[in-house]
Design an enzyme around this catalytic site. Sequence first.
Site, short mmCIF file in Angstrom:
data_model
loop_
_atom_site.label_atom_id
_atom_site.label_comp_id
_atom_site.label_asym_id
_atom_site.label_seq_id
_atom_site.Cartn_x
_atom_site.Cartn_y
_atom_site.Cartn_z
N LEU A 41 38.43 63.89 134.14
CA LEU A 41 37.37 64.03 135.14
C LEU A 41 37.14 65.47 135.53
O LEU A 41 38.09 66.21 135.82
CB LEU A 41 37.72 63.20 136.39
CG LEU A 41 36.76 63.27 137.58
CD1 LEU A 41 36.69 61.91 138.29
CD2 LEU A 41 37.18 64.34 138.60
N ASN A 43 35.10 67.78 138.39
CA ASN A 43 34.20 67.79 139.55
C ASN A 43 33.78 69.20 139.90
O ASN A 43 33.24 69.89 139.01
CB ASN A 43 34.69 66.91 140.71
CG ASN A 43 36.06 67.19 141.27
OD1 ASN A 43 37.04 67.23 140.57
ND2 ASN A 43 36.14 67.40 142.56
N ASP A 44 33.97 69.68 141.10
CA ASP A 44 33.30 70.89 141.56
C ASP A 44 33.45 72.11 140.64
O ASP A 44 34.55 72.39 140.16
CB ASP A 44 33.90 71.35 142.91
CG ASP A 44 34.09 70.22 143.89
OD1 ASP A 44 33.66 69.09 143.61
OD2 ASP A 44 34.69 70.47 144.95
N GLN A 60 37.14 71.94 138.93
CA GLN A 60 38.12 70.93 139.33
C GLN A 60 38.30 69.97 138.16
O GLN A 60 37.32 69.43 137.62
CB GLN A 60 37.60 70.16 140.55
CG GLN A 60 37.65 70.95 141.82
CD GLN A 60 39.07 71.13 142.31
OE1 GLN A 60 39.66 70.22 142.84
NE2 GLN A 60 39.62 72.32 142.11
N TYR A 103 42.89 72.44 144.83
CA TYR A 103 41.53 72.03 145.17
C TYR A 103 40.56 73.21 145.13
O TYR A 103 40.96 74.34 144.84
CB TYR A 103 41.54 71.35 146.55
CG TYR A 103 41.84 69.86 146.49
CD1 TYR A 103 42.31 69.25 145.33
CD2 TYR A 103 41.65 69.06 147.62
CE1 TYR A 103 42.56 67.88 145.29
CE2 TYR A 103 41.91 67.69 147.58
CZ TYR A 103 42.36 67.11 146.41
OH TYR A 103 42.61 65.76 146.38
N SER A 104 39.30 72.95 145.49
CA SER A 104 38.22 73.91 145.23
C SER A 104 38.39 75.24 145.93
O SER A 104 39.04 75.34 146.97
CB SER A 104 36.89 73.29 145.64
OG SER A 104 36.52 72.34 144.68
N ARG A 162 39.35 72.80 153.81
CA ARG A 162 39.48 73.22 152.40
C ARG A 162 38.24 73.94 151.87
O ARG A 162 37.24 74.06 152.54
CB ARG A 162 39.77 71.99 151.52
CG ARG A 162 38.75 70.88 151.63
CD ARG A 162 39.06 69.73 150.69
NE ARG A 162 38.21 68.56 150.95
CZ ARG A 162 38.56 67.54 151.71
NH1 ARG A 162 39.74 67.50 152.32
NH2 ARG A 162 37.71 66.54 151.91
N ASP A 163 38.37 74.36 150.62
CA ASP A 163 37.30 74.94 149.81
C ASP A 163 36.89 76.34 150.27
O ASP A 163 35.72 76.60 150.59
CB ASP A 163 36.06 74.01 149.77
CG ASP A 163 36.43 72.57 149.45
OD1 ASP A 163 37.47 72.35 148.80
OD2 ASP A 163 35.68 71.65 149.87
N GLU A 221 32.24 69.75 153.34
CA GLU A 221 32.98 70.27 152.19
C GLU A 221 32.24 71.43 151.56
O GLU A 221 31.02 71.60 151.75
CB GLU A 221 33.16 69.17 151.12
CG GLU A 221 34.01 67.99 151.58
CD GLU A 221 34.38 67.05 150.44
OE1 GLU A 221 35.56 66.74 150.28
OE2 GLU A 221 33.47 66.63 149.70
#
Length: 481
Positions: A41, A43-44, A60, A103-104, A162-163, A221
């Site tokens: 998978l 993602n971002d 990600q 994470y991002s 986050r991020d 987010e």
Amino acid sequence: MKSEREQKLIEQAYAEIEKYEALVNRDRYRLRYHLMPPVGLMNDPNGLIDWNGTYHVFYQWMPFRTGHGAKFWGHYTSPDLVHWQAAPIALAPSEWYDKDGCYSGSAISCDEKLVLFYTGNVKDEQGNRQTYQCMAVSEDGFHFTKKGVVITLPDGYTAHFRDPKVWRKGDQWYMIVGAQSDSGDGKAVLFRSADLCHWEPLGPIAGGNSNWLGPFGYMWECPDLFSLDGQDVLIVCPQGLKPDGMRYQNVYQSGYFVGRLDYEQTEFLHGPFEELDRGFEFYAPQTMIDRHGRRILIGWMGVPDQDEDRQPTVRHRWVHALTLPRELRLVDGKLRQTPVRELKQLRKQKVTYRNVAVVNELRSWPGIEGDAIELRLDNIELFGSMLEIHLRHAARLVYNGDEGVLTLERKSFVNGLTEKRQCRLPRLRSLHLFLDTSSLELFVNDGEETFTARFFPHPDDRTILFGTHGHLHMDIEKWKL
Ligand code: FRU
């Protein structure tokens, strides 16, 4: 230098790529000119940066299954935003402060080093979340050494924090972080640093139940903040907005506020929230400034929790992709997105029809078809009520001139029924469409509106049909990509 544990996780991820390579590559929905995960998978998009003459895009990545979990940072590089090469895996979730996911986050250049900021996601035995903003550094842009935690959770926020997106202004560094306040509102929180290691919290600059904004979701987010054409733009992805007419139709939203950030007062005076994209799959975009001074955006062609496990590519052990790079401009207070001009390098075998007419019919043109194509419809003149374009019998664009509404329909990959996304559009002048084997990106009136979506036609179906109720004139250009 990587720890033994990180090395080991990276080896396991490479083994996973090898194990499923044949299965993944057999998928006829594999895209031809978009960034995808080698397996698992995606993602971002993370860490977008134009560094020493090379564009870097991190992402990600969950290598071990087609669901979410303890994310890695995958990595692609390109000389020109068109031709991409897989780079070594940048980060793996190996340390106590990021063991449940790197994470991002974002990238900056400092003292000739490429520096990453990301969120270390941690869950304890009871499943309680902890969050750390972390740093990693590289001298060559390919091998990253983790430097550990630079920010712990400040008071007033839950662990949904986050991020980090970092930029430089004057002689200071700034970071904006996506957050949930203890009161349950989504917020964007600003930090300042002189040395990238010590960060001073400056407080929230925007969020639900502040700045004249009422309740606006329970979590924001992936914030991004930048100046563009004389104003400041804050991009955020609010979670928890209810559908409102044609707006907020996806599970989570992605949009922006235009305003001005007062760095002294820690205040962002802004206008209304505008959605960035009207399609089914678009989320967590990030921007970078490039060598030409352009502000370039890349988004995730997916939305969290939106039937992700029903995506047809899951059968082939991969899911999701990134959008094409888009140049942003601010025109009359609204963001305008256009595909970067470098994408013209992909064009092959041009087919043109000038000033064609369609009158109360549904028809095709020789050569205007295909599965990976760019299609431009310009100088559209609609005398009548409706224009429609059928895409490979799996999606349809409909412009209703009487109502001034543009609709994208597709066959749902969950139940086969027709579903739609819409926006108001008083006048239609041009449509610019990038079709890949299982994706579409539509730029309307030179980027006034965009629609991004995955769709899954029969792989052999290449048909494009044009129809009207009434009378339509336009120019058609098409390229194979
Ligand atoms: C957005 C997001 C981020 C988080 C990342 C985890 O899609 O939920 O907030 O950092 O994905 O993969």
